[in-house]
Design a protein around this motif. Sequence first.
Motif, PDB file in Angstrom:
ATOM      1  N   GLY A 152      53.208  92.511  74.492  1.00 21.33           N
ATOM      2  CA  GLY A 152      52.351  91.811  74.007  1.00 21.33           C
ATOM      3  C   GLY A 152      50.840  92.236  74.308  1.00 21.33           C
ATOM      4  O   GLY A 152      49.988  92.061  73.492  1.00 21.33           O
ATOM      5  N   ALA A 164      54.301  87.970  66.113  1.00 25.83           N
ATOM      6  CA  ALA A 164      55.390  88.662  65.874  1.00 25.83           C
ATOM      7  C   ALA A 164      55.141  90.011  65.161  1.00 25.83           C
ATOM      8  O   ALA A 164      55.603  91.097  65.366  1.00 25.83           O
ATOM      9  N   SER A 193      47.061  82.724  73.257  1.00 23.23           N
ATOM     10  CA  SER A 193      48.440  82.899  73.724  1.00 23.23           C
ATOM     11  C   SER A 193      49.030  81.959  74.679  1.00 23.23           C
ATOM     12  O   SER A 193      48.349  81.328  75.504  1.00 23.23           O
ATOM     13  N   GLY A 242      48.704  82.128  64.383  1.00 25.99           N
ATOM     14  CA  GLY A 242      48.186  83.274  64.818  1.00 25.99           C
ATOM     15  C   GLY A 242      46.887  83.149  65.590  1.00 25.99           C
ATOM     16  O   GLY A 242      46.654  82.218  66.357  1.00 25.99           O
ATOM     17  N   ARG A 249      44.006  88.918  77.737  1.00 30.76           N
ATOM     18  CA  ARG A 249      44.380  88.911  76.620  1.00 30.76           C
ATOM     19  C   ARG A 249      43.211  87.755  75.880  1.00 30.76           C
ATOM     20  O   ARG A 249      43.058  88.059  74.632  1.00 30.76           O
ATOM     21  N   SER A 278      47.825  93.023  71.584  1.00 24.98           N
ATOM     22  CA  SER A 278      46.696  92.747  71.833  1.00 24.98           C
ATOM     23  C   SER A 278      45.490  93.910  71.449  1.00 24.98           C
ATOM     24  O   SER A 278      44.487  93.519  70.885  1.00 24.98           O
ATOM     25  N   ASP A 306      41.318  88.934  72.708  1.00 25.55           N
ATOM     26  CA  ASP A 306      41.502  88.294  71.437  1.00 25.55           C
ATOM     27  C   ASP A 306      40.081  87.611  70.888  1.00 25.55           C
ATOM     28  O   ASP A 306      40.080  87.223  69.682  1.00 25.55           O
ATOM     29  N   ARG A 318      59.200  90.641  72.821  1.00 27.00           N
ATOM     30  CA  ARG A 318      58.792  89.659  73.327  1.00 27.00           C
ATOM     31  C   ARG A 318      58.266  89.892  74.994  1.00 27.00           C
ATOM     32  O   ARG A 318      58.025  88.874  75.845  1.00 27.00           O
TER      33      ARG A 318
END
Length: 229
Positions: free
Chosen positions: A100, A38, A14, A133, A184, A104, A188, A95
């Motif tokens: 966010g 998104a 990110s 992505g 994050r 996640s 991720d 956003r």
Amino acid sequence: MEQKKIIVAIDGHSSSGKSTMAKRLAAEVGYVYVDTGAMYRAFALHCVRLGVMDEQNIEEPKIPEVIGKTAISFAIVDGRQHTLLNGEDVESEIRTLRIGNCASRISALPIVREAMVNAQQKMGMEKGIIMDGRDIGTVVFPSAEMKVYVTASEEVRAERRFLELKAKGEQPTMEAVLADVRDRDYRDTHRAVGPLKKADDAFVLDNTYLNQEEQYTLLRLYFKSLSGL
Ligand code: DC
């Protein structure tokens, strides 16, 4: 050199700057751009609005029903791509730091990933697409002709996100943003399905010490060498 339509898969952490350069390349070469982050954000927003998730909890049994009630699409508004949730423009709402974070979390659920990956694969059937992505080069399009893995140091990414949030009127502290970047990154890269990882055949673009022009020049050259365009 002969020209051919290709699939461009751009994955990365990110705030690594991947969307900015992906959008610019798509506009320059006339490809479709898809921001898959998104899509996860819009889905998370829908779950939050329906009260089936917040930053701590997810009511997993309710998620399949929400998937059935969610349509995510994109539209160009004033020359910029906006995300639509069931036809509603949710571009600014998705956003925030909070959404966010929820994205996640919700993106770790296999059933959510399956729905998103299916939709993304359909979008790429005609090629001529640039998708960014976490799992594009590894899961969505493992045979994409061009794969880029974008990264930068945690501190540089936190600073970029900090400035972005401030510009939008949020009042974050640098410590909170850095902690969020670390959290994050951890989620991720550690989820069981579709974790962020470099595809074996991806070109690594570490932009810690590159400005936007320098990094775009590299991306553009690499694209030209593969597509002839
Ligand atoms: O790129 P972004 O920050 O807008 O993405 C938001 C979250 O969505 C991110 O933390 C992880 C998830 N995501 C994902 O799991 N797979 C993708 N292909 C894109 C995003």
